[in-house]
Design a protein around this motif. Structure first.
Motif, PDB file in Angstrom:
ATOM      1  N   SER A 153     -10.819  -2.526  -1.014  1.00 16.25           N
ATOM      2  CA  SER A 153      -9.320  -2.658  -0.241  1.00 16.25           C
ATOM      3  C   SER A 153      -9.400  -2.067   1.135  1.00 16.25           C
ATOM      4  CB  SER A 153      -8.807  -2.386  -1.945  1.00 16.25           C
ATOM      5  OG  SER A 153      -7.375  -2.293  -1.406  1.00 16.25           O
ATOM      6  N   ILE A 154      -8.471  -2.063   1.516  1.00 16.62           N
ATOM      7  CA  ILE A 154      -8.655  -1.810   2.627  1.00 16.62           C
ATOM      8  C   ILE A 154      -6.594  -1.787   3.741  1.00 16.62           C
ATOM      9  CG2 ILE A 154      -8.923  -2.084   5.892  1.00 16.62           C
ATOM     10  CD1 ILE A 154     -11.594  -3.045   4.867  1.00 16.62           C
ATOM     11  N   LYS A 155      -6.220  -0.090   3.930  1.00 12.49           N
ATOM     12  CA  LYS A 155      -5.226  -0.473   3.824  1.00 12.49           C
ATOM     13  C   LYS A 155      -4.993   0.597   4.868  1.00 12.49           C
ATOM     14  CE  LYS A 155      -4.144  -2.301  -0.260  1.00 12.49           C
ATOM     15  NZ  LYS A 155      -3.812  -3.551  -0.659  1.00 12.49           N
ATOM     16  N   ASP A 156      -3.633   0.669   5.518  1.00  4.45           N
ATOM     17  CA  ASP A 156      -3.532   1.437   6.839  1.00  4.45           C
ATOM     18  C   ASP A 156      -2.067   1.194   6.872  1.00  4.45           C
ATOM     19  OD1 ASP A 156      -3.466  -1.189   7.260  1.00  4.45           O
ATOM     20  OD2 ASP A 156      -4.542  -1.211   9.198  1.00  4.45           O
ATOM     21  N   ARG A 157      -1.205   2.540   6.464  1.00  4.45           N
ATOM     22  CA  ARG A 157      -0.035   2.809   6.581  1.00  4.45           C
ATOM     23  C   ARG A 157       0.759   1.882   6.207  1.00  4.45           C
ATOM     24  NH1 ARG A 157       2.000   6.019  12.311  1.00  4.45           N
ATOM     25  NH2 ARG A 157       3.358   5.673  10.988  1.00  4.45           N
ATOM     26  N   PRO A 158       1.233   1.107   4.647  1.00  8.83           N
ATOM     27  CA  PRO A 158       1.522   0.363   4.744  1.00  8.83           C
ATOM     28  C   PRO A 158       2.924   0.747   4.540  1.00  8.83           C
ATOM     29  CG  PRO A 158       0.623   1.367   2.535  1.00  8.83           C
ATOM     30  CD  PRO A 158       0.528   2.366   3.800  1.00  8.83           C
ATOM     31  N   LEU A 159       3.757   1.800   4.830  1.00 11.21           N
ATOM     32  CA  LEU A 159       5.440   1.964   4.725  1.00 11.21           C
ATOM     33  C   LEU A 159       6.567   0.482   4.652  1.00 11.21           C
ATOM     34  CD1 LEU A 159       7.309   3.972   4.174  1.00 11.21           C
ATOM     35  CD2 LEU A 159       7.601   4.365   6.370  1.00 11.21           C
TER      36      LEU A 159
ATOM     37  N   SER B 226       7.550  -0.360  -1.082  1.00 11.95           N
ATOM     38  CA  SER B 226       9.240  -0.530  -1.671  1.00 11.95           C
ATOM     39  C   SER B 226       8.639  -2.055  -2.448  1.00 11.95           C
ATOM     40  CB  SER B 226      10.647  -1.464  -1.208  1.00 11.95           C
ATOM     41  OG  SER B 226      11.111  -1.643  -2.328  1.00 11.95           O
ATOM     42  N   SER B 227       8.549  -3.119  -2.542  1.00 11.03           N
ATOM     43  CA  SER B 227       7.112  -4.070  -3.180  1.00 11.03           C
ATOM     44  C   SER B 227       6.299  -3.766  -3.996  1.00 11.03           C
ATOM     45  CB  SER B 227       7.376  -4.924  -2.041  1.00 11.03           C
ATOM     46  OG  SER B 227       5.970  -4.817  -0.992  1.00 11.03           O
TER      47      SER B 227
ATOM     48  N   LEU C 174       5.178  -0.568 -11.512  1.00 10.40           N
ATOM     49  CA  LEU C 174       6.070  -0.662 -12.261  1.00 10.40           C
ATOM     50  C   LEU C 174       6.813  -1.011 -13.006  1.00 10.40           C
ATOM     51  CD1 LEU C 174       8.471   2.382 -10.227  1.00 10.40           C
ATOM     52  CD2 LEU C 174       6.264   2.602 -12.182  1.00 10.40           C
ATOM     53  N   SER C 175       6.839  -2.141 -12.848  1.00 12.93           N
ATOM     54  CA  SER C 175       7.009  -3.759 -13.761  1.00 12.93           C
ATOM     55  C   SER C 175       5.913  -3.881 -14.295  1.00 12.93           C
ATOM     56  CB  SER C 175       7.653  -4.502 -12.504  1.00 12.93           C
ATOM     57  OG  SER C 175       6.180  -5.223 -12.149  1.00 12.93           O
ATOM     58  N   ASP C 176       4.955  -3.168 -14.779  1.00 13.68           N
ATOM     59  CA  ASP C 176       3.602  -3.181 -15.209  1.00 13.68           C
ATOM     60  C   ASP C 176       3.393  -2.158 -16.241  1.00 13.68           C
ATOM     61  OD1 ASP C 176       1.514  -3.079 -16.512  1.00 13.68           O
ATOM     62  OD2 ASP C 176      -0.188  -3.711 -15.024  1.00 13.68           O
ATOM     63  N   VAL C 177       3.695  -2.159 -17.613  1.00 12.66           N
ATOM     64  CA  VAL C 177       4.199  -1.398 -18.437  1.00 12.66           C
ATOM     65  C   VAL C 177       3.010  -0.577 -18.403  1.00 12.66           C
ATOM     66  CG1 VAL C 177       5.030  -1.176 -20.891  1.00 12.66           C
ATOM     67  CG2 VAL C 177       6.018  -2.398 -19.568  1.00 12.66           C
ATOM     68  N   ASP C 178       1.893  -1.276 -18.699  1.00 13.65           N
ATOM     69  CA  ASP C 178       0.492  -0.152 -18.710  1.00 13.65           C
ATOM     70  C   ASP C 178      -0.026   0.630 -17.378  1.00 13.65           C
ATOM     71  OD1 ASP C 178       0.090  -1.583 -21.411  1.00 13.65           O
ATOM     72  OD2 ASP C 178      -1.100  -3.665 -20.336  1.00 13.65           O
ATOM     73  N   ARG C 179       0.231   0.215 -16.380  1.00 12.10           N
ATOM     74  CA  ARG C 179       0.053   0.137 -15.115  1.00 12.10           C
ATOM     75  C   ARG C 179       1.455   1.505 -14.636  1.00 12.10           C
ATOM     76  NH1 ARG C 179      -3.264  -0.146 -11.195  1.00 12.10           N
ATOM     77  NH2 ARG C 179      -4.865   0.226 -13.081  1.00 12.10           N
ATOM     78  N   ALA C 180       2.595   1.170 -15.061  1.00 10.46           N
ATOM     79  CA  ALA C 180       3.611   2.135 -15.202  1.00 10.46           C
ATOM     80  C   ALA C 180       3.296   3.295 -15.042  1.00 10.46           C
ATOM     81  CB  ALA C 180       4.675   1.588 -15.521  1.00 10.46           C
ATOM     82  N   ALA C 181       3.009   4.063 -16.581  1.00 10.04           N
ATOM     83  CA  ALA C 181       2.767   4.746 -16.688  1.00 10.04           C
ATOM     84  C   ALA C 181       1.468   5.483 -15.927  1.00 10.04           C
ATOM     85  CB  ALA C 181       2.381   5.347 -18.884  1.00 10.04           C
TER      86      ALA C 181
END
Length: 437
Positions: free
Chosen positions: A190-196, A200-201, A207-214
């Motif tokens: 996975s490659i990311k660069d300044r994803p501002l 939001s998305s 946070l819509s994933d109950v298991d991942r949100a915690a």
């Protein structure tokens, strides 16, 4: 795990450069691990020295592996990015090679391309330490090893266009011999660069994933930003009220944890929004994501890729991390990958940065080990060199931040006060002439 990445003739990377992640100092290995590669690598260098080009080369390789089978037009050539400051760049091949450790077996995969076609491509594995050819492609065609289903692979080769990677076509045909490497590119890298712009998305999805949100909330709390909780709410617009008030739209908010429906047919639109509960003098207050600092939003956006990598043992690459996160937040992320308690699957993190403080200590501990530091610099011909700190035989106790800023390792900008002063003076004269002063 990524053991090494080699590239040549890509943007400013003219001659072959190698990012070698094999451990150098046994004393620096995280206690209780037997990882075949270092879990973290940070690339330092001046502006425009080529840090992002290293990332771009790995991104290009990934894109070719994952997408060349569907994007290449027959006879359409290959859209690549050769070195532009030498006339030979456009005429010479570009090449990309990775060494991987997958399920305890080393694999080497690479290819070279020009602007028309794939010149060479090869895949080898090393079970029991011995090289086994899976396939090799050159101007004479594609040959296969004894331990692979040659008849099936030959059929795949017959439908592979000259400007398409055999790896891409074979993987889409579900050929088992190539799938481990293909899946590393498509799922583990996975490659990311300044994803501002997608913060939001990304936060909404997490946070819509109950298991991942915690896990996301735990990561935010650990960063000591004063954050207590985070979640989602739905925003509804009451269209009927909007019309009755002369076009004014009335918004109401409901937590997704409760009944989100408005209970009537008047709500024609809804939108999910992130809220973050933050400590204040008078208790905890919920604020919108737009009311948070850029650093908080970036940490939230990165939390998904970070947790994904740690959960699966993948590789996360972040370009220009200091443009997004405070050094303490970056040090916190690095620590998650350094320790086997938080990184049980041997995930890796590669960063590019200007931030020399990452060469120092946090909480009395080294942020980066000696074999996790790399530098880039350009020569007078615009050619980037990539080299490790270990070339300088650093002592474990030396102040690497001070030595780097002092120029002992190179890879720092050369600043001429005289040139700056002359430029400002010339500008002043020009402005005076233009205004008649």
């Amino acid at each position: 795990m990524l053991l090494s990445f080699r590239v040549g003739n890509h943007r400013s990377l003219w001659e072959e450069q190698q990012l070698n992640l094999t451990p150098v100092y046994e004393a620096d290995r995280p206690e209780g691990t037997a990882w075949e590669a270092v879990p973290v690598a940070a690339v330092f260098g001046a502006n425009a020295a080529g840090k992002s080009n290293v990332v771009d080369a790995l991104r290009f390789m990934r894109h070719m592996v994952v997408a060349s089978h569907r994007e290449a037009e027959p006879g359409g050539g290959i859209e690549r990015k050769p070195f532009a400051l030498d006339s030979e760049g456009a005429e010479s091949a570009s090449w990309y090679v990775v060494d991987l450790a997958l399920e305890g077996v080393r694999h080497t995969y690479g290819f070279s391309i020009d602007s028309d076609r794939v010149v060479d491509e090869w895949l080898y594995s090393y079970p029991h330490g011995r090289r086994r050819k899976i396939f090799q492609r050159d101007e004479n065609g594609i040959s296969f090893g004894d331990a692979v289903p040659e008849k099936e692979l030959q059929l795949v080769g017959s439908i592979t266009e000259p400007n398409t990677l055999f790896m891409s076509v074979a993987a889409r045909s579900r050929q088992e011999s190539v799938l481990p490497v293909y899946m590393w590119f498509s799922h583990a890298l996975s490659i990311k660069d300044r994803p501002l712009w997608w913060a939001s998305s990304a936060a909404t999805g997490l946070l819509s994933d109950v298991d991942r949100a915690a896990s996301v909330v735990s990561l935010l709390r650990a960063a000591d930003l004063g954050i207590e909780d985070a979640g989602l709410r739905k925003r509804f617009v009451d269209v009927k009220t909007s019309r009755s008030t002369g076009g004014t739209v009335t918004w109401t908010f409901r937590d997704l944890s409760k009944d989100a429906g408005p209970g009537s047919d008047e709500a024609d639109m809804w939108q999910e929004e992130v809220w973050i509960a933050q400590r204040g003098r008078n208790g905890v207050t919920r604020l919108g994501l737009g009311e948070q600092s850029e650093g908080t939003r970036m940490l939230l956006a990165y939390s998904g890729p970070v947790l994904d990598a740690l959960d699966t043992g993948g590789l996360l690459v972040i370009d220009e991390v200091d443009a997004s996160l405070h050094p303490k937040l970056t040090a916190h992320l690095i620590k998650l990958f350094q320790e086997p308690q938080t990184n049980p699957h041997g995930a890796q993190l590669i960063l590019t940065t200007h931030d020399a403080s990452l060469l120092g200590r946090s909480g009395g501990e080294e942020i980066l080990k000696r074999d996790q530091v790399w530098f880039v610099e350009k020569n007078e011909y615009g050619e980037t060199s990539l080299f490790p700190l270990s070339d300088f035989k650093p002592r474990q106790e030396e102040n690497r931040e001070r030595r780097y800023l002092g120029g002992s390792y190179g890879a720092v900008p050369f600043l001429s006060d005289e040139r700056f002063e002359a430029a400002v003076a010339a500008r002043g004269r020009t402005n005076g002439e233009e205004t008649g002063e």
